[in-house]
Motif scaffolding. Structure first.
Motif, short mmCIF file in Angstrom:
data_model
loop_
_atom_site.label_atom_id
_atom_site.label_comp_id
_atom_site.label_asym_id
_atom_site.label_seq_id
_atom_site.Cartn_x
_atom_site.Cartn_y
_atom_site.Cartn_z
N LEU B 85 0.69 -1.25 -0.01
CA LEU B 85 -0.01 0.03 0.00
C LEU B 85 1.01 1.33 -0.02
O LEU B 85 0.60 2.24 -0.82
CB LEU B 85 -0.83 0.08 1.21
CG LEU B 85 -1.96 -1.15 1.44
CD1 LEU B 85 -2.63 -1.01 2.75
CD2 LEU B 85 -2.66 -1.45 0.29
N ASP B 117 -8.08 -0.39 -3.41
CA ASP B 117 -8.88 0.39 -2.56
C ASP B 117 -8.04 1.44 -1.68
O ASP B 117 -8.38 2.44 -1.55
CB ASP B 117 -9.60 -0.54 -1.57
CG ASP B 117 -10.81 -1.29 -2.11
OD1 ASP B 117 -11.45 -0.78 -2.94
OD2 ASP B 117 -11.00 -2.54 -1.79
N GLU B 121 -8.38 5.66 -1.51
CA GLU B 121 -8.17 6.72 -0.43
C GLU B 121 -7.14 7.63 -0.97
O GLU B 121 -7.19 8.97 -0.68
CB GLU B 121 -7.57 5.82 0.57
CG GLU B 121 -8.56 4.89 1.32
CD GLU B 121 -7.91 3.96 2.18
OE1 GLU B 121 -6.82 4.54 2.82
OE2 GLU B 121 -8.19 2.95 2.54
N VAL C 66 -13.80 -1.35 4.59
CA VAL C 66 -13.00 -0.41 3.66
C VAL C 66 -13.84 0.13 2.67
O VAL C 66 -14.18 -0.76 1.68
CB VAL C 66 -11.68 -1.12 3.13
CG1 VAL C 66 -10.99 -0.06 2.13
CG2 VAL C 66 -10.88 -1.50 4.28
N SER C 78 -15.80 4.72 6.88
CA SER C 78 -14.81 3.98 6.38
C SER C 78 -13.52 3.71 6.98
O SER C 78 -12.72 4.62 7.24
CB SER C 78 -14.41 4.37 4.74
OG SER C 78 -13.63 3.61 4.23
N LEU C 79 -13.11 2.58 7.09
CA LEU C 79 -11.66 2.25 7.83
C LEU C 79 -10.42 2.60 6.65
O LEU C 79 -10.92 1.89 5.41
CB LEU C 79 -11.54 0.96 8.48
CG LEU C 79 -12.46 0.73 9.62
CD1 LEU C 79 -12.12 -0.64 10.29
CD2 LEU C 79 -12.37 1.66 10.68
N ARG C 80 -9.50 3.03 6.91
CA ARG C 80 -8.40 2.68 5.97
C ARG C 80 -8.03 1.10 5.80
O ARG C 80 -8.28 0.43 6.87
CB ARG C 80 -7.02 3.45 6.50
CG ARG C 80 -7.22 5.06 5.97
CD ARG C 80 -6.02 5.80 6.73
NE ARG C 80 -6.70 5.70 8.40
CZ ARG C 80 -5.78 6.26 9.01
NH1 ARG C 80 -4.51 6.78 8.88
NH2 ARG C 80 -6.20 6.31 10.37
N THR C 81 -7.55 0.90 4.62
CA THR C 81 -7.18 -0.57 4.51
C THR C 81 -6.18 -0.88 5.54
O THR C 81 -6.42 -2.04 6.23
CB THR C 81 -6.39 -0.64 3.12
OG1 THR C 81 -7.39 -0.28 2.11
CG2 THR C 81 -6.29 -2.38 2.97
N GLY C 111 -15.02 -4.62 -0.24
CA GLY C 111 -13.92 -3.69 -0.17
C GLY C 111 -12.80 -4.16 0.96
O GLY C 111 -11.77 -3.87 1.29
N ASP D 90 -10.28 7.00 11.93
CA ASP D 90 -11.02 6.94 10.39
C ASP D 90 -12.58 7.15 10.76
O ASP D 90 -13.07 7.71 9.75
CB ASP D 90 -10.96 5.56 10.15
CG ASP D 90 -9.43 4.87 9.90
OD1 ASP D 90 -8.55 5.86 9.85
OD2 ASP D 90 -8.92 4.16 9.36
N SER D 94 -14.26 10.18 8.70
CA SER D 94 -15.46 10.03 7.73
C SER D 94 -16.62 10.72 8.00
O SER D 94 -17.33 11.29 6.95
CB SER D 94 -15.88 8.38 7.82
OG SER D 94 -14.55 7.57 7.43
#
Lengths: 225, 225, 225, 225, 225, 225
Positions: B85, B117, B121, C66, C78-81, C111, D90, D94
């Motif tokens: 990432l 994904d 971001e 995600v 949404s959480l970051r990956t 996701g 997060d 968001s």
């Protein structure tokens, strides 16, 4: 031999009789008139030559390094320091997990040196492995060549201008060295360095380049023993 | 054109008239009898062909991907997901900083899909850029080719056996598909898959391979428009 | 049984005779007219049904996934990956530390798939555990149901419109599928998808929904064996 | 109203007239004879009551917290501190991105308090938002209730033994408080605390519990103003 | 003046007329017979002298650096490279946020150099600041002193043996330099280096030490201009 | 004894007969009229006194803590919470690696408390060590002193105004306590707290300060047993 020309069974066979691996670590960054991948091509060419003589395998090149100061020169693609640490750790842990024991990192770029200490941390956690880190332009043997010819090694200058890193004609006149103090950000760096070369001649004769290459190759052959 | 054959001035000139960049993302992992860099060579070859027709530049290849399941096969060098990432983010931020706007990631390896994904971001924070992600073996057009010939695409099977990924002779008989449930760890994976191929024929005729390649190339040319 | 209806002594007793755990992983994101927690409710309901038949315990749901592309739809969290990778690792390491050995992640959101490979990394470091990852809408058995009825599964469409995910009336007319290439950022995604549904009918008859649910439940019961 | 009973259009409508959000943050950890999700259920029940009176929305609960000391009690699922910081960041980023401005974190677990300072860092980068953090058992108003009845609040003791957190019969006799110095690791903690309760009565009369609940609810209603 | 002798109002007043800050970055690691904090004390003493002449403020010392190779010597407390990057970034962002613009990092330890490139990344994101990084033992002016006296600078040798770094008697005889290739892990390093000094004399006369100190101080005064 | 007055051989000798280590953890932040390093100086002075009586060694002070709310007061240098967790982990792992077993963290700053739980995670992975965490102003014994004199302990107030933390004259009149709800960001915090003191008297008589100091010292001596 490079990994790309082998399949996994070849590597498994290799590991029955050897446990050494060369890792080419470079950068994708401005080198004035030279290739953006100069810092990959030099250690890769040294590695190929060393592999030919010793049979030691070469992992795929890490094509990106830490070059935040050059980010205003188009074509520079820089990893954050923290990213490079993780990349190098992942590669070495992967290889150590199947039996590689002696690693030689052939580094082509000064901005990557911070990763060397991180590899000591990795080595502390994998006590059966040994890692060597070789930055060709910082070696004593290459320094001896440059001193013999009364030349200083500067970024993107003569010492990196091998036939295999040239992608355009080079200026025939030397450049006045640029004097800088402090850590310049990317905008200042571009303003200060103009074409991106740091000073001195852009090129020298083929014989000197052959001496430089041979000096680095001898170092690598010695480190592989 | 690849970055490695250019210097920064070439890229600066390019950016005066174009803002597209292809990024080749692969893996260094077991592909049974095929090259350890199969997942680099396929998208790289597609990218080279697309660049020849369009002039769109190609960044240096990312030679490592996320392959934790294959870590017991010698030669696999796997990045942690979190590392990949960061690598992809750094490359795209670097290029966006000097004016690249439209990115096409040519992905060669399924384990890398989690990075897509993350790039959304990144795109959320750089609203002027556009990113496309293309995994050739998952495309509808390549699926059409495989269905037409009544072939299934499996890891290290016929669909990856291009002339430029072969480094050894391939078995002439197909392999019985291996059926697996769950996420196997690296030890189980090696036990289950043996030579590393997942099932079906190891190779097919050149005409079919040409169809596959053309289908992927057409996709890429379409995505570059 | 869900963890929330148990105390630690109950879990300790359970571990004397079983070592399986279901983990419900969802998302909090726009689902057009459906509940923002659609991706939690579906795998949770499947898990509850599977637990009723098998007695396998269910960990508390991970209510966030995600979803960076949906961040312009109010209610998406949404959480970051990278965050999700850590959450899943922490849960599995915690449970493995007291004796759980076989994990089934019931995933409700596409996701989140990037986390599956990370769990292989976790599994490599905990060789005594086994992890399965199940995304109901990607399973062959659910695909068979949708194909039988000549229906495609799209985000927020009929296949997610169970009685227990509906929180408002649904449109009676189908939606023309939206065709998208590239990874859209959040602003473009909202512009493209409007109400957030990706195409096809918003709802179908209860019998079809019962077939879908049963197919997924059968898969889970099979994976738990 | 909870997010799970709404779709994104409902949230969009809400944001036209309000910008407040309650976030329930709990833990999944041993609570002696009480539910493993005691730390979720208490703030959730308070939030539901406060929402009924004010209409303020409630985000899905964070069902996991930082509980490394309880990892030897089966059923405890602990996030690393660093993971929780990311989860909370997060969620708030968001929600702030679509117009939520005033956040009230209803925290049910002491081990989560380290996240509060991290949220100040987040708030520094989003100067238009306001965050409040409420840990009900640490409030002055709840302390007044416990002092009035000459009771001390201890982990898994009477103050958490609401009707909605009980999943088994509770001991009728109080427990001698356990005296500990230092940060015990998980093994020592289990040895020291036995059933996991820290001391005092396991339960008290419903009237006292109603007083505790009302005190916390009044606090929350006040914080929401 | 050091921060510790000031309160925030003093710093606010200072910022009305100056925007420079010295940051002392050291290490806590074996230095053979010398203080474990040798790498803090040297740059701190230089900073104090420079501050006396210029009035430039000095931030509290960072007492830990990156010393993974010395971790088998009791008393070494090493930060991971990634940790140090974060520490330095946090300090500089904090100070830049209230108006400091020109930073001089007085570094006492070679293992910290990887942080310099990270600070360029920080500087790229804060274009109004300037950062200089000074490692006294690598400067040309100190090299001139050592060459004049025909002495080489080695870890824990004469060049670090100031009166203010000595905590025990020093050997009177020089040590044969230790020759090492590769990155040794902590166990090998201790075996190779014994008392921890890398070679040459343990001490020299006070006049030479005064020359070294003055050379470094002059450098710093020049960098502060 | 402090590490800075020792070399590694001294520490090695110490470890032959003891395995305890005190770690001073502070902050560099506004303390109204008091030193910016008040939170270092208080635990350092306590540690020095305790070391004098017991001989237990003291690691170099961590001069920075988590103070995001004070970042608008010049002189505050705040670590992110995640950074501090790493710093503390690195120090303890380094020391544990050479034989230290019992750690006492003498914490001077409330914002650092989130690191305590992280150290439990560290302790879980190093089961042979024991860690105690002591925040002097939160101890029962210091509370007894303040209650005896009918004084409340507030940030930068009398309880921190030791002779060794004063760097300027202190106001003679007490300050009306500031009442705040929520987590204020740095701008609001400065507006709310003005000079940075939270309320009550700025100073009290030396006898009370001696009582406070003795109470804390007794606690530490007890914890070291």
């Amino acid at each position: 031999m490079r990994f790309e020309d082998l399949n996994w069974m070849d590597v498994e066979n290799y590991l029955k009789q050897d446990d050494r691996l060369m890792i080419v670590l470079g950068a994708c960054e401005q080198h004035a008139y030279l290739s953006l991948l100069t810092d990959v091509r030099i250690p890769q060419t040294i590695a190929d030559a060393a592999s030919k003589q010793t049979g030691v395998l070469i992992a795929p090149s890490v094509n990106f390094g830490v070059s935040p100061y050059f980010l205003q020169y188009p074509g520079t693609l820089s990893l954050r320091t923290s990213t490079l640490l993780q990349v190098m750790e992942d590669i070495i842990r992967s290889a150590a997990g199947v039996g590689f024991r002696r690693f030689l990192v052939l580094n082509g770029h000064g901005g990557n040196n911070g990763a060397a200490d991180h590899l000591v941390e990795v080595a502390n956690s994998l006590p059966h492995i040994k890692i060597a880190w070789y930055s060709w332009w910082e070696s004593n043997s290459v320094a001896a060549v440059s001193m013999k010819h009364n030349l200083a090694i500067e970024h993107a200058g003569w010492a990196e201008a091998f036939s295999f890193t040239q992608v355009a004609d080079l200026p025939s006149e030397p450049k006045l060295p640029v004097k800088v103090t402090g850590l310049s950000n990317a905008i200042e760096t571009r303003r200060l360095y103009g074409d991106g070369m740091f000073g001195g001649p852009y090129q020298v004769g083929d014989e000197i380049m052959a001496e430089v290459f041979q000096a680095a190759l001898d170092d690598v052959l010695h480190l592989l023993e």
